[in-house]
Design a protein around this motif. Structure first.
Motif, short mmCIF file in Angstrom:
data_model
loop_
_atom_site.label_atom_id
_atom_site.label_comp_id
_atom_site.label_asym_id
_atom_site.label_seq_id
_atom_site.Cartn_x
_atom_site.Cartn_y
_atom_site.Cartn_z
N ILE A 50 38.10 59.68 -15.86
CA ILE A 50 36.72 60.16 -15.70
C ILE A 50 36.57 61.45 -16.51
O ILE A 50 37.45 62.30 -16.47
N GLU A 51 35.49 61.53 -17.26
CA GLU A 51 35.17 62.73 -18.03
C GLU A 51 33.81 63.23 -17.53
O GLU A 51 32.86 62.47 -17.47
N VAL A 52 33.75 64.51 -17.18
CA VAL A 52 32.51 65.10 -16.72
C VAL A 52 32.16 66.26 -17.64
O VAL A 52 32.99 67.14 -17.89
N THR A 53 30.95 66.26 -18.17
CA THR A 53 30.48 67.31 -19.07
C THR A 53 29.18 67.87 -18.51
O THR A 53 28.27 67.11 -18.19
N ILE A 54 29.14 69.20 -18.41
CA ILE A 54 27.93 69.87 -17.92
C ILE A 54 27.51 70.91 -18.96
O ILE A 54 28.15 71.95 -19.08
N PRO A 55 26.48 70.59 -19.76
CA PRO A 55 26.00 71.58 -20.72
C PRO A 55 25.27 72.72 -20.00
O PRO A 55 24.38 72.47 -19.20
N VAL A 56 25.71 73.93 -20.25
CA VAL A 56 25.09 75.11 -19.66
C VAL A 56 24.83 76.08 -20.79
O VAL A 56 25.76 76.51 -21.46
N LYS A 57 23.59 76.40 -21.03
CA LYS A 57 23.15 77.29 -22.08
C LYS A 57 24.28 78.03 -22.80
O LYS A 57 24.83 78.99 -22.31
N GLY A 58 24.62 77.55 -23.98
CA GLY A 58 25.63 78.23 -24.79
C GLY A 58 27.07 77.81 -24.51
O GLY A 58 27.95 78.13 -25.28
N ASN A 59 27.31 77.11 -23.43
CA ASN A 59 28.67 76.68 -23.08
C ASN A 59 28.65 75.24 -22.61
O ASN A 59 27.61 74.69 -22.30
N ILE A 60 29.84 74.67 -22.54
CA ILE A 60 30.00 73.34 -21.96
C ILE A 60 31.11 73.45 -20.94
O ILE A 60 32.20 73.95 -21.23
N ILE A 61 30.82 73.02 -19.74
CA ILE A 61 31.83 72.96 -18.69
C ILE A 61 32.30 71.51 -18.68
O ILE A 61 31.49 70.59 -18.56
N ARG A 62 33.61 71.31 -18.84
CA ARG A 62 34.11 69.95 -19.02
C ARG A 62 35.44 69.78 -18.32
O ARG A 62 36.26 70.68 -18.29
N SER A 63 35.63 68.59 -17.76
CA SER A 63 36.92 68.24 -17.18
C SER A 63 37.15 66.76 -17.39
O SER A 63 36.22 65.96 -17.36
N GLU A 64 38.40 66.42 -17.61
CA GLU A 64 38.82 65.03 -17.79
C GLU A 64 40.03 64.82 -16.90
O GLU A 64 40.97 65.60 -16.95
N GLN A 65 39.98 63.81 -16.06
CA GLN A 65 41.09 63.53 -15.16
C GLN A 65 41.48 62.06 -15.25
O GLN A 65 40.61 61.19 -15.37
N VAL A 66 42.78 61.82 -15.16
CA VAL A 66 43.31 60.46 -15.27
C VAL A 66 44.26 60.22 -14.10
O VAL A 66 45.05 61.09 -13.75
N SER A 67 44.15 59.04 -13.51
CA SER A 67 45.10 58.62 -12.47
C SER A 67 45.12 57.10 -12.48
O SER A 67 44.49 56.46 -13.33
N ASN A 68 45.83 56.51 -11.54
CA ASN A 68 45.84 55.05 -11.48
C ASN A 68 44.77 54.53 -10.52
O ASN A 68 44.69 53.34 -10.27
N ASP A 69 43.93 55.42 -9.98
CA ASP A 69 42.85 55.06 -9.08
C ASP A 69 41.62 55.89 -9.44
O ASP A 69 41.67 57.12 -9.43
N MET A 70 40.51 55.22 -9.74
CA MET A 70 39.30 55.93 -10.18
C MET A 70 38.80 56.89 -9.11
O MET A 70 38.32 57.97 -9.43
N TYR A 71 38.92 56.53 -7.84
CA TYR A 71 38.43 57.41 -6.78
C TYR A 71 39.26 58.69 -6.70
O TYR A 71 38.73 59.76 -6.41
N VAL A 72 40.55 58.59 -6.98
CA VAL A 72 41.40 59.78 -7.03
C VAL A 72 40.98 60.65 -8.21
O VAL A 72 40.87 61.88 -8.10
N SER A 73 40.71 60.02 -9.35
CA SER A 73 40.26 60.76 -10.54
C SER A 73 38.95 61.49 -10.26
O SER A 73 38.77 62.63 -10.69
N ILE A 74 38.05 60.85 -9.53
CA ILE A 74 36.76 61.48 -9.19
C ILE A 74 37.00 62.72 -8.32
O ILE A 74 36.41 63.77 -8.56
N ASP A 75 37.87 62.60 -7.34
CA ASP A 75 38.19 63.75 -6.48
C ASP A 75 38.77 64.89 -7.29
O ASP A 75 38.39 66.05 -7.13
N LEU A 76 39.70 64.56 -8.18
CA LEU A 76 40.38 65.58 -8.99
C LEU A 76 39.39 66.31 -9.90
O LEU A 76 39.45 67.53 -10.05
N VAL A 77 38.50 65.57 -10.55
CA VAL A 77 37.59 66.18 -11.52
C VAL A 77 36.65 67.17 -10.84
O VAL A 77 36.37 68.24 -11.39
#
Length: 176
Positions: A50-77
């Motif tokens: 799962i990759e989450v990107t949040i554009p915030v005026k002048g910056n980008i807040i981003r996280s990418e998490q990988v696991s063998n379970d999508m729900y775990v990845s969602i929690d981690l991100v």
């Protein structure tokens, strides 16, 4: 907050969609309601990413998490983004006096701990000779680094090659 959720090699089920919106809605206390959150979920072999990107005026807040379970990845991100926001709050707000997409409560809330100061502990100087990106990748491997700065022989601009997950390479070129 507005969510844009998409999938690569994955059908976005209602369960995944509701899990993402429920988990990432915890971030509402940091952002204004008009903040856009871009979520991309993908599956490659056993990797649920799962990759989450949040554009915030002048910056980008981003996280990418990988696991063998999508729900775990969602929690981690969600945890990683929240940690990033708390850690860099003062720096983000200082850059944008009005705070951009951040909620006033988040900006004004006093943190009990002192903010971590970023300190540059070493400066390196080296000559940059023109080379092709492929040669820069070889040089990077020979040095055992995960990135390499070089002058691109084709464009005569400073570029960076870097090692990506899965033993692939990336090239960063300046945009003017």
């Amino acid at each position: 907050m507005r969510f844009t959720i998409s999938g690569k090699n994955l059908e976005i089920t209602e369960g995944l969609r509701s899990s993402v919106t429920e988990k990432l809605s915890k971030l509402e206390r940091y952002f204004t309601p008009d903040t856009e959150i871009i979520v991309t979920m993908s599956v490659e072999k056993e990797r649920q990413k799962i990759e989450v990107t949040i554009p915030v005026k002048g910056n980008i807040i981003r996280s990418e998490q990988v696991s063998n379970d999508m729900y775990v990845s969602i929690d981690l991100v969600e945890e990683v983004i929240e940690r990033q926001l708390r850690k860099y709050k003062n720096k983000l707000v200082a850059k944008h006096q009005e705070g951009g997409n951040f909620r006033r409560e988040f900006i004004e809330k006093e943190e009990m701990q002192e903010p971590e100061e970023i300190k540059i502990t070493r400066t390196k100087h080296f000559g940059i000779k023109p080379m092709y990106p492929e040669d820069a990748c070889i040089q990077m491997e020979l040095l055992g680094h995960n990135f390499f700065v070089f002058c691109n022989a084709e464009t005569e601009e400073v570029n960076v090659v870097y090692k990506r997950k899965g033993n692939t390479y990336g090239l960063i070129e300046p945009e003017f």
